[in-house]
Structures are given as C-alpha cells and as structure tokens.
Write an enzyme that holds these catalytic residues in place. Structure first.
Site, short mmCIF file in Angstrom:
data_model
loop_
_atom_site.label_atom_id
_atom_site.label_comp_id
_atom_site.label_asym_id
_atom_site.label_seq_id
_atom_site.Cartn_x
_atom_site.Cartn_y
_atom_site.Cartn_z
N SER A 1 45.59 -40.18 52.14
CA SER A 1 44.13 -40.21 52.25
C SER A 1 43.56 -39.54 50.99
CB SER A 1 43.69 -39.40 53.47
OG SER A 1 42.30 -39.15 53.43
N TYR B 1 43.88 -32.04 59.36
CA TYR B 1 44.07 -33.35 58.72
C TYR B 1 44.27 -33.17 57.21
CZ TYR B 1 43.04 -38.31 57.70
OH TYR B 1 43.10 -39.63 57.28
#
Ligand code: NAD
Length: 268
Positions: A156, A169
C-alpha cells in the site's frame, strides 16, 4: 480479425504467463479478484484463495472457466501456518507447482491509537504481515526446487505514508516493505524475485465507507493528482506484467500505482 487487431491483442498478453501456476490470496473480492480474472485471461492457472463466502470464490472460478481458463478455489486463513501449508500442498498436488504467489489478502481496522484494542492490532498484523511471511515461506520452498519463482505483495502507499487511525495497518504495510527488501536478497540465490505493489485509493469493498459518502469521496479525489480513484483492473494489469518473464530483472523494490497521490503528499 484484422492483422493489426491480432497484433494488438498479442501485444496485450504477456505470453510468459501461459500455464504459470499462480496463487492469489484473498482473491474472491476487490483487487485479488481482478488479478485472478486477468491472470486467467492471460492463460495462467489460477488458485483463488479465500476465507469464508465460498460462493464468491466459486463465482471467480466460474468466470475464469467461462473464459476458457483454469482455476481452483482453496479456502485458507493466511495467518494460520497449517492452513497455508495445506493450500500450497493442494496447489502442488493439483497443478504441479507454484510459479507465482500474490500476497493480496488484507484487512483494515480504524480507531484512534489511544483507544485501539490490542486484538485489532494483533489481527491486522497477523493477516497483513504474518500472512505474507507464511505464504511466501511455503511457496518459496517449492519455487527454490526449480530455482525460479515470483512473489508479489500487494502492499500500500501506507508502507510509507502515515494514515492516522490506521496505526496497525501502517505498521503492517511498513513491515511488508522491509520483508520485501530482505526476502529479495535472501531468495535471489534461489531464483525467486520479490516485489511489492503499492496501490493508492482503489475502488474496492475495503474503501466502501469512504466511497459511498459523496463528501468523503470528493475530498479523497482532491488529494489525487489524476483526480480519480483507481480501478482494481489497473492494479491487475501491473501485477500480470510483474508476474511475467518480461519483468525478470525486477526484485526488492516497490512499484507505486496511486494516480500521483504519494507525490501530492510529499511522501515519495
Ligand atoms: P477486499 O476487502 O476486497 O479484499 C481483501 C480480501 O482479503 C478479501 O477477499 C478478504 O476475504 C481476504 N482476507 C481477509 N482476511 C483473510 C485471511 N485471514 N485469509 C485469507 N483471506 C483473507 O479489499 P482490497 O482493496 O481488494 O484489498 C486487497 C489488498 O490490497 C489488501 O492487502 C489491501 O491492504 C491492499 N490495498 C488496497 C487498497 C485500496 O484502496 N483498495 C489500497 C492499497 C492497498
């Protein structure tokens, strides 16, 4: 079909994906689903890993088979080593080997850091970081026997870009950045390439809350220089290229696909 059309269609397909055995984790929705369908279209043999919702996984298998491809759905929780071992040994038993692993399964849990439950942190790290560790180890042991293979992690932009409310995350994706760099060196002598793909905002179920709220969606689009959210198929095309032999000299790095978001935020 005209000769020009035939040439264009040929150029769009990376011939080296033909008959490659590709395992994609979390492939019953979103980016994983798009990768599976594109891989199938390009004649790879595709393993659709999923957790729960078998109907969604079977639907992806049917879509690939209806397009004359080969696909197989295998349920496994990527954070559990026995289930991961079973997924890889089933793949080898039924399709002969693993040529490409796409570590795509991932989850997000939003909450302010001061209130974040320990269980949320553990779960996000287990799926997003330990999952790729376990799946890569199991798949790379098979790849090392032939001294050839490719691991692609769907990381990401948050492997670099802070995201308040998503500390677990960000920590997981940041860890995945280093895992990619470390494993690229450790696995290079075994003929295995390791590459991260870092998407920005993509139109998938993980972003449902933001994308279904017109104000939040507009605010997000304003942050993206290309002025739009990406589509899962755009990530899938990149992953297919990276999985092909045409990308054989790429390893130990992150390829960003974010419509310019990282530059806008000064993170790249
Ligand atoms: P998604 O929710 O559609 O896909 C995630 C998939 O992972 C789901 O199919 C889910 O069932 C599966 N999964 C969750 N836990 C699992 C487990 N323990 N074992 C096996 N499978 C499990 O969302 P998505 O956007 O397609 O996400 C795919 C990947 O892309 C994730 O790693 C995510 O972090 C990453 N990503 C997404 C975006 C985005 O904007 N959509 C941006 C950057 C990175």
């Amino acid at each position: 079909m005209s000769t020009i059309t035939a040439h264009v269609e040929q150029a769009n397909e990376y011939k080296s994906l033909k008959d490659k055995v590709v395992v994609i984790t979390g492939a019953s929705s979103g980016i994983g689903r798009a990768i599976a369908i594109e891989m199938g279209r390009q004649s790879a043999k595709v393993v659709i890993n999923y957790l729960g919702k078998p109907d969604a996984a079977e639907e992806v298998v049917r879509d690939i088979e209806n397009d004359h491809g080969t696909a197989l759905a295998i349920e496994a929780d990527v954070s559990k080593s026995d289930q991961v071992q079973h997924m890889i040994s089933q793949t080898v038993a039924q399709l002969g080997r693993v040529d490409v692993l796409v570590n795509n399964a991932g989850i997000e849990k939003e909450s302010p850091f001061l209130e974040k439950p320990e269980s949320d942190f553990d779960m996000v790290i287990a799926v997003n970081l330990k999952g790729p560790f376990l799946c890569t180890q199991a798949a790379a042991r098979d790849m090392a026997k032939r001294r050839k293979g490719t691991i692609i992690n769907i990381s990401s932009v948050h492997e670099d870009l802070p995201f308040p409310g998503y500390s677990a995350y960000c920590a997981a994706k940041g860890g995945l950045r280093m895992l990619c760099r470390d494993l690229a060196l450790e696995l290079a002598p075994h003929g295995v390439n390791v590459i991260n793909v870092a998407p920005g905002a993509i139109n998938t179920p993980i972003n449902e809350r933001t994308l279904s709220d017109p104000e939040k969606k507009l605010a997000l689009k304003r942050e993206i220089p290309l002025g739009r959210v990406g589509e899962p198929q755009e990530v899938a095309k990149l992953v297919c290229y990276l999985a092909s032999d045409d990308a054989s000299y790429i390893t130990g790095t992150t390829i960003v696909i974010d419509g310019g978001l990282m530059h806008q935020t000064g993170s790249l």
